[in-house]
Design an enzyme around this catalytic site. Structure first.
Site, PDB file in Angstrom:
ATOM      1  N   HIS A 207      -0.540  18.957   2.142  1.00  0.00           N
ATOM      2  CA  HIS A 207      -0.776  17.865   1.193  1.00  0.00           C
ATOM      3  C   HIS A 207      -2.250  17.633   0.880  1.00  0.00           C
ATOM      4  CE1 HIS A 207      -1.708  15.752   4.883  1.00  0.00           C
ATOM      5  NE2 HIS A 207      -2.239  14.783   4.179  1.00  0.00           N
TER       6      HIS A 207
HETATM    7  C1  UD1 Z   1      -3.091   9.857   2.140  1.00  0.00           C
HETATM    8  C2  UD1 Z   1      -4.427   9.925   2.879  1.00  0.00           C
HETATM    9  C3  UD1 Z   1      -4.461  11.183   3.737  1.00  0.00           C
HETATM   10  C4  UD1 Z   1      -3.257  11.264   4.637  1.00  0.00           C
HETATM   11  C5  UD1 Z   1      -1.997  11.154   3.797  1.00  0.00           C
HETATM   12  C6  UD1 Z   1      -0.752  11.205   4.632  1.00  0.00           C
HETATM   13  C7  UD1 Z   1      -6.370   8.967   1.692  1.00  0.00           C
HETATM   14  C8  UD1 Z   1      -7.610   9.298   0.984  1.00  0.00           C
HETATM   15  N1  UD1 Z   1      -5.547  10.019   1.963  1.00  0.00           N
HETATM   16  O1  UD1 Z   1      -3.037  10.947   1.243  1.00  0.00           O
HETATM   17  O2  UD1 Z   1      -5.629  11.162   4.533  1.00  0.00           O
HETATM   18  O3  UD1 Z   1      -3.282  12.471   5.351  1.00  0.00           O
HETATM   19  O4  UD1 Z   1      -2.038   9.913   3.071  1.00  0.00           O
HETATM   20  O5  UD1 Z   1       0.403  11.132   3.843  1.00  0.00           O
HETATM   21  O6  UD1 Z   1      -6.130   7.824   2.029  1.00  0.00           O
HETATM   22  N2  UD1 Z   1       2.921   8.744  -3.450  1.00  0.00           N
HETATM   23  C9  UD1 Z   1       4.260   8.485  -3.576  1.00  0.00           C
HETATM   24  N3  UD1 Z   1       4.825   7.557  -2.726  1.00  0.00           N
HETATM   25  C10 UD1 Z   1       4.107   6.902  -1.789  1.00  0.00           C
HETATM   26  C11 UD1 Z   1       2.733   7.162  -1.691  1.00  0.00           C
HETATM   27  C12 UD1 Z   1       2.150   8.089  -2.515  1.00  0.00           C
HETATM   28  O7  UD1 Z   1       4.952   9.065  -4.390  1.00  0.00           O
HETATM   29  O8  UD1 Z   1       4.682   6.077  -1.048  1.00  0.00           O
HETATM   30  C13 UD1 Z   1       2.318   9.766  -4.346  1.00  0.00           C
HETATM   31  C14 UD1 Z   1       1.635   9.155  -5.544  1.00  0.00           C
HETATM   32  O9  UD1 Z   1       1.848   9.982  -6.619  1.00  0.00           O
HETATM   33  C15 UD1 Z   1       0.165   9.180  -5.151  1.00  0.00           C
HETATM   34  C16 UD1 Z   1       0.085  10.431  -4.300  1.00  0.00           C
HETATM   35  O10 UD1 Z   1       1.337  10.498  -3.623  1.00  0.00           O
HETATM   36  O11 UD1 Z   1      -0.669   9.189  -6.256  1.00  0.00           O
HETATM   37  C17 UD1 Z   1      -1.026  10.408  -3.287  1.00  0.00           C
HETATM   38  O12 UD1 Z   1      -0.939   9.230  -2.465  1.00  0.00           O
HETATM   39  P1  UD1 Z   1      -2.261   8.655  -1.774  1.00  0.00           P
HETATM   40  O13 UD1 Z   1      -1.927   7.549  -0.854  1.00  0.00           O
HETATM   41  O14 UD1 Z   1      -3.284   8.390  -2.818  1.00  0.00           O
HETATM   42  O15 UD1 Z   1      -2.816   9.877  -0.943  1.00  0.00           O
HETATM   43  P2  UD1 Z   1      -2.048  10.929   0.007  1.00  0.00           P
HETATM   44  O16 UD1 Z   1      -2.143  12.266  -0.623  1.00  0.00           O
HETATM   45  O17 UD1 Z   1      -0.692  10.430   0.420  1.00  0.00           O
END
Ligand code: UD1
Length: 368
Positions: A207
């Site tokens: 990821h």
């Molecule tokens: C985040 C953390 C990362 C961690 C990871 C674990 C930061 C900078 N990154 O990355 O360090 O390893 O979490 O999972 O904080 N999304 C969903 N549902 C959710 C949450 C997110 O669909 O419940 C999708 C959305 O499209 C979002 C994307 O995932 O834009 C990324 O989510 P985000 O929390 O920004 O970062 P992660 O890649 O999950």
């Protein structure tokens, strides 16, 4: 009157760290605490299921920030947590790990003169292109009490000039969750339910932006996984970020469910994940937590990164850095299959009792 702690979590890897600390703080009874959820992760399968399985009480406050660009998400957390602090000032704010929620809440607190405690302080990848490295550096710069999971963290903080009096090596709270939940996880028999024999498959997660955001890189990795899966079935719970990237790339059928040997699933609950990891012959991952869990479970771990902020998993554990170079990953995969892989050694203070040490350190620090 007892001190009141805010225990702040926002994203999936925070929950496994918060659970043992919350339990130990409650058991010690020296402070009251409130659980604050920023809402960085919000899908039930990234969130609610972890609270249930880990026995974390429902959050006392929910900031409902949701997704966004780094700037927008961090700003939203900062603004909403600041408003919460003004209305409900705690004695200290405790943040975990290295996600955007960690740095945003630390910054909101310190600006209002609320002392910050960082659990999992001091880790450094020395790679400032990683959002998490920026989060770690900034959070540690404003923390008053820095609780560290492995010796490298103590050395890093010393080199950065942080006073020894602020730093405590307490061990790894995530391993408390692993050790506590392993018997329940094993009862799940997740591999058998997928028709796979224990040690007869590999487990994959991806990821990191460095692996999934660039179409050329993600395309290459998916082709490699398909190739490897012809030799060893692979189970791959696909993170929403990776799912989105694959969809944009039209990487179907590369990452779609229902394939025989490269089994793509949605995000998995904690117990299911631990069950699958414990029984895997090999793990391929870019996750920080999985490097640690594999090292304790004794499962060979190919870390698809150029660096790690958790060097003890390479020195004493089962992790080898392979980046996203197809030839290196292939060679490491062959080494595992050929039995050429070091066994895990014990990592000091990764003993299932780090949460208790965190609670004691908090009590001592607040009573100083
Ligand atoms: C985040 C953390 C990362 C961690 C990871 C674990 C930061 C900078 N990154 O990355 O360090 O390893 O979490 O999972 O904080 N999304 C969903 N549902 C959710 C949450 C997110 O669909 O419940 C999708 C959305 O499209 C979002 C994307 O995932 O834009 C990324 O989510 P985000 O929390 O920004 O970062 P992660 O890649 O999950």
């Amino acid at each position: 009157m007892k001190a009141v702690l805010d225990l702040v979590a926002g994203a999936r890897p925070n929950f496994m760290k918060l659970a043992p600390v919350q339990r130990a703080v409650a058991t010690l009874g020296a402070q009251d605490f409130r659980i604050v959820h920023t809402g960085q992760h919000y899908d039930a399968d990234m969130n609610d299921v972890f609270f249930q399985e880990l026995g974390i009480p429902a959050p006392d406050f929910h900031l409902e920030v949701g997704s966004g660009s780094h700037g927008a998400q961090t700003a939203r957390i900062l603004e909403r947590y600041e408003a919460h602090l003004v209305a409900n000032r705690p004695s200290a704010t405790v943040v975990f790990g290295d996600v955007n929620s960690t740095v945003a809440c630390a910054l909101a607190a310190v600006k209002l003169g609320v002392p910050v405690v960082h659990v999992e302080a001091g880790l450094r990848s020395f790679d400032r292109t990683m959002p998490e490295e920026i989060n770690r550096l900034l959070t540690d710069a404003v923390a008053e009490l820095l609780l560290v999971s492995e010796p490298s963290g103590v050395a890093n903080l010393k080199r950065e000039g942080v006073s020894d009096s602020k730093v405590r090596l307490v061990g790894n709270v995530m391993i408390d969750s692993l050790m506590g939940q392993l018997p329940r996880a094993r009862e799940r028999g997740a591999a058998q339910r997928l028709g796979l024999a224990p040690k007869g498959y590999g487990f994959v997660t991806l990821h990191r932006p460095s692996n999934v955001d660039d179409p050329a890189v993600l395309g290459r990795l998916v082709s490699l996984l398909q190739e490897l899966s012809r030799e060893l079935p692979l189970v791959f719970p696909v993170h929403p970020r990776t799912q989105n990237a694959a969809r944009k790339l039209a990487l179907q059928p590369g990452l779609e469910p229902g394939q025989e040997r490269l089994r793509c699933l949605g995000p998995q609950p904690y117990l299911e994940t631990i069950s699958l990891v414990a029984d895997a012959a090999v793990v391929l991952t870019d996750s920080g937590g999985l490097q640690e869990e594999c090292s304790v479970l004794g499962v060979p771990c190919l870390t698809l990164r150029e660096n790690t902020e958790r060097p003890v998993t390479v020195e004493l554990g089962t992790s080898r850095l392979v980046g996203n170079d197809v030839a290196l990953i292939r060679a490491a995969f062959d080494d595992v299959r050929g039995g050429r892989w070091p066994s895990a050694r014990e990592i000091p203070l990764w003993d299932g009792r780090a949460g208790e040490r965190v609670a004691q350190a908090l009590a001592d620090w607040l009573a100083r």
